[in-house]
Design an enzyme around this catalytic site. Sequence first.
Site, short mmCIF file in Angstrom:
data_model
loop_
_atom_site.label_atom_id
_atom_site.label_comp_id
_atom_site.label_asym_id
_atom_site.label_seq_id
_atom_site.Cartn_x
_atom_site.Cartn_y
_atom_site.Cartn_z
N GLU A 90 0.43 -0.93 -0.17
CA GLU A 90 -0.24 -0.26 -0.41
C GLU A 90 0.88 1.48 -0.25
O GLU A 90 2.27 1.60 0.97
CB GLU A 90 -0.72 -0.09 1.59
CG GLU A 90 -1.27 1.70 1.94
CD GLU A 90 -2.29 1.44 -0.14
OE1 GLU A 90 -2.28 2.74 -0.06
OE2 GLU A 90 -3.31 1.05 -0.33
N VAL A 134 1.59 -1.42 -6.51
CA VAL A 134 1.15 -2.70 -8.29
C VAL A 134 1.30 -2.08 -9.29
O VAL A 134 0.36 -1.69 -9.03
CB VAL A 134 1.02 -4.10 -7.39
CG1 VAL A 134 0.30 -5.07 -8.71
CG2 VAL A 134 0.98 -4.47 -6.09
N CYS A 225 -20.58 3.63 -2.36
CA CYS A 225 -22.08 4.47 -0.77
C CYS A 225 -22.65 4.53 -2.80
O CYS A 225 -22.85 6.02 -2.54
CB CYS A 225 -21.66 5.40 -0.25
SG CYS A 225 -22.17 6.06 0.57
N ASP A 382 -14.43 -2.75 -2.54
CA ASP A 382 -14.75 -1.98 -4.24
C ASP A 382 -14.26 -2.61 -5.11
O ASP A 382 -14.93 -2.60 -6.60
CB ASP A 382 -14.35 -0.73 -3.86
CG ASP A 382 -14.85 0.59 -3.45
OD1 ASP A 382 -15.63 -0.33 -2.45
OD2 ASP A 382 -14.52 1.34 -2.33
N LYS A 390 -20.67 -2.33 -2.63
CA LYS A 390 -18.91 -0.91 -2.47
C LYS A 390 -19.39 0.14 -1.28
O LYS A 390 -19.22 0.93 -1.14
CB LYS A 390 -19.12 -0.49 -4.12
CG LYS A 390 -18.77 -1.71 -4.97
CD LYS A 390 -18.38 -0.69 -6.54
CE LYS A 390 -18.50 -2.01 -8.01
NZ LYS A 390 -17.44 -2.67 -7.56
N CYS A 425 -25.95 1.22 3.21
CA CYS A 425 -26.17 2.41 3.49
C CYS A 425 -27.12 3.48 4.64
O CYS A 425 -28.81 4.09 4.25
CB CYS A 425 -26.84 2.62 2.30
SG CYS A 425 -27.05 4.46 1.41
#
Length: 481
Positions: A90, A134, A225, A382, A390, A425
């Site tokens: 990351e 990556v 979202c 996601d 997601k 949500c």
Amino acid sequence: MINENVGELCKQLDRELNKRGISRRDALKLAGVGTASLLLNPSESAAATQAVASSNAKGKIVIVGGGAAGCSIASLLVSKLSNPDVTVIEPNPKSVSYQPGQTLIGAGVWQPEDIIADNKDFLPSEAKWIKDSVVEFLPDSNKVVTSKNGDIAYDFLVVATGLQLNYENIEGLSRDVIGTNGIGSVYFADGAKRTWSEMQKFIAVAKSGKHVEGVFSHPNTPIKCGGAPKKIMYLTHTRLKEENARKNATLTFYPNGGKMFGVPEYHDAIVKQFEDRDMKWNYKHNLVAVDPGKKIATFDHKYLVKGEWDEDLEEYDMIPQVKQVEVPFDFLHVTPPMSAPDVVKASPLSWKRGSASKGGWVELNKETLQHTRYENVFSLGDVAGIPMGKTGGSVRKQYTVVAQNLINVMDGKAPSAKYGGYTVCPLITDIGTVMLAEFDWSKKPTASFPLDPTKERWIWWVLKVYMLKPMYFHGMLKGRA
């Protein structure tokens, strides 16, 4: 900073509840036993992960992505493997920051510092963190290629890269345009801050007595979202009301689809909420261009026209049509098209058939979250190529499934856990109320609490604003909620 914010958050929560004559413990009980146990005693939340069996299995696990999904799965794996060999790749040192709070920043409820966190405080110390990107996936060789550290081999791979925001796919738009000429977008942290600035200018013009147009888009791709484009619209409505300026503003939602929500019960509830607030909508409009200087948004509008009569079917042919519609705006909230990151899209891991291939999402069995062609590869969050999910609430269900199934495969067994498609949500409908929309593969409401899920409630505002962030940082990211 996050620990300090959580303490302040609890004080604010108590003040909010005292106004309503209810204690924090009683409020948490109302919100649900699981939530209450987490906030009253975080150690109790470990029960949420008991289904993931401990194992002596060995193998090098590489997790690509250190956000909510990557950090959560890393934390759980190191706690469940007796000899964990886990590497997280990351590049962003703050990838664990609380993205669901960006809508609240965009409406001036929170500040950017309220959601920012450092990876070093949440990525498990037992895992190796490589601060790199990556640039290629080579699953046939069981390795990834990084920009600085070259090839990194693995026995098992977890893809948790998140998704890519494609503002540039809209003519005239880029991230740099957000925060200028009345254009906002809450899908990145600085953009959310700029959105609040532009919203305040919009409200000031309306307050002066001039009529203004607010436009809110929803693209023709899956998005993270899915409720956010509506949340910022509801909050714009509220901020205008606070300044007694709502009567001078027209707020219009332009979604690409033909519904407010895929679950009929929530669709009906949202339509009623829009009607009650005098908020407009126009279905089947996809934002394709923006002229910031002229403040014109251009949409592709899809519709059907009646064609020839079909004697055999005894009905008219319906012919699809597309026309471009120019819409003037004073404030425009853009939800950009989204896709898997380019590196995933170009890899053998992405879907190669069907509609999912357009977004480049990782090809998965939607229940086991195992790759359909590479048995030692899993994905979540996601970037996962599944019909729904997601959201951070989905990750909370997915990461325990991936951990269990990965351990199964490491032990030479078949995956045993299944993801049921759970998605949540918390749809902010006002500063003070939320509709908690929960559903799964069935596309039916799957409420976790004994309350009508289509109703706006203050208790869900308490959940959203005061409770979910501590749950995220001190529960999910630690692999225990």
